[in-house]
Design an enzyme around this catalytic site. Structure first.
Site, PDB file in Angstrom:
ATOM      1  CB  CYS A 160      -0.936   0.012   1.209  1.00 34.77           C
ATOM      2  SG  CYS A 160      -2.087  -1.365   1.169  1.00 34.77           S
ATOM      3  CG  HIS A 176      -3.304   3.418   0.803  1.00 34.71           C
ATOM      4  ND1 HIS A 176      -3.603   2.886  -0.425  1.00 34.71           N
ATOM      5  CD2 HIS A 176      -3.480   2.415   1.704  1.00 34.71           C
ATOM      6  CE1 HIS A 176      -3.941   1.610  -0.272  1.00 34.71           C
ATOM      7  NE2 HIS A 176      -3.881   1.303   1.010  1.00 34.71           N
ATOM      8  CG  ASN A 200      -6.705  -1.017  -0.271  1.00 36.76           C
ATOM      9  OD1 ASN A 200      -5.844  -0.783  -1.122  1.00 36.76           O
ATOM     10  ND2 ASN A 200      -6.416  -1.164   1.010  1.00 36.76           N
TER      11      ASN A 200
END
Ligand code: COA
Length: 340
Positions: A117, A267, A297
């Site tokens: 991530c 993020h 995500n």
């Protein structure tokens, strides 16, 4: 003094939209549960789970083409590639070389970053250092993921599989000596490897006897090893601590304050995490960009995908102060603060 400027941005997602209701047909979940806990309403998954053409490198290529078009430069002018992903097309080689071939670039260097991530933030920090050192002039920085091929869509995987989506984003980062141009003002990167197994995929890994076990005792390879595993609560608690820390560090390093920020792109891990951080920083809604509702995500792709949309929608303008921050598997976290 060389400056690092974002010359162009781009993004791309596979056409196929998977809604929360679609997932509820495959596992015991509901739109209500997913929306309440994560803010996600839908995500994109490539239509065929076993497609060998719509790959992570392919998504990265499409996003790169858009970024290069917006930057008004050709593939021949790109002098380095940095590709962040955890879902590369092959176990090795990495995706940077595949992108070099797909775009028809010269035989330039192609670096892969695997910080999950935080991958795009790590990739941008490396690109910034290359530009500032004078080594390269136009670097393609890409984040892309195909998650859908490797998720567990049975009930056992529902805590993870509802969160992740496929997508890509890309940036052309270029050197500039123009005194009016933007610049990357501060970067920080962090890691805490003792938490590696709180969010990971174990297989194939050198710790898990890959080849022998696949061939001699394939039945002993468990779902727990093949699919991503995540201690969701634990990740959440660390994320909401580390995000404010890394943002404060970047602002302090650049001699700026939260009030100076024009846009914050976190993020896209979970809308609840972004909202918690927004509240902690005291930022109004118009200064935070979220698109997790549409994409889920997308790990290394989430920040460049949001950045590209923010530019497209006029939410980010030349001269704005932008902070991009990430937290994720590793654990890893960090920020890039820049004058756009
Ligand atoms: N649908 C319905 N129920 C689900 C579910 C789903 N998709 N997934 C899990 N559940 C159930 C669990 O089985 C559990 O049931 P139980 O109480 O009967 O045991 C219950 O919901 C609560 O599970 P829990 O894991 O404690 O939920 P949570 O409130 O922590 O939310 C996350 C789970 C994953 C949404 C949350 O922990 C989170 O967002 N963590 C951060 C993850 C993240 O951002 N990761 C990205 C990396 S940066």
């Amino acid at each position: 003094m060389l400056k690092s400027i974002i010359k162009g941005t781009g993004h791309f997602v596979p056409e196929n939209v998977v809604t929360n209701e679609d997932l509820a047909k495959r596992m015991s979940t509901t739109d209500e549960w997913i929306t309440e806990r994560t803010g996600i309403k839908e995500r994109h998954h490539r239509a065929n789970r076993n497609d060998s053409e719509i790959t992570t490198a392919y998504l990265g290529c499409k996003a790169s083409e858009m970024a290069m078009k917006n930057a008004a430069i050709t593939a021949q002018e790109i002098d380095h590639i940095i590709f962040a992903t955890l879902s590369s097309d092959y176990f090795f080689p990495g995706n940077g070389v595949l992108l070099q071939e797909m775009l028809g670039c010269r035989t330039i260097g192609a670096l892969d970053v695997r910080n999950q991530c935080s991958g795009f933030v790590y990739a941008m920090s490396v690109a910034n250092a290359f530009i500032k050192s004078g080594l390269y002039k136009n670097i393609l920085v890409v984040g892309a993921e195909i998650h859908s091929f490797g998720l567990d869509f049975s009930d056992a995987g529902r805590g993870i599989s509802v969160i992740f989506g496929d997508g890509a984003g890309a940036v052309v980062l270029s050197a500039s000596e123009d005194e009016n141009a933007g610049d990357i003002l501060a970067v920080n990167l962090h890691s805490e490897g003792k938490y590696a197994e709180e969010l990971c995929t174990k297989f194939p890994g050198s710790k898990f006897g890959w080849s022998d076990r696949m061939h001699l005792e394939p039945e002993a390879v468990t779902d727990h090893e093949i699919y991503p595993i995540m201690n969701g609560n634990f990740v959440f608690k660390h994320a909401v601590t580390r995000f404010p820390e890394t943002i404060a560090e970047a602002l302090a390093d650049a001699g700026k304050s939260v009030e100076d920020l024009d846009l914050f792109i976190p993020h896209q891990a979970n809308l609840r995490i972004s909202q918690f951080v927004q509240q902690k920083l005291g930022l109004p809604d118009e200064k935070v960009f979220n698109n997790i509702q549409k994409y889920g995500n997308t790990t290394a792709a989430s920040i460049p995908l949001a950045l590209s949309e923010a530019v497209e929608q006029g939410r980010l303008k030349r001269g704005d102060l932008l902070c991009m921050s990430a937290f994720g598997s590793g654990f890893t976290w960090g920020s890039v603060l820049l004058n756009y």
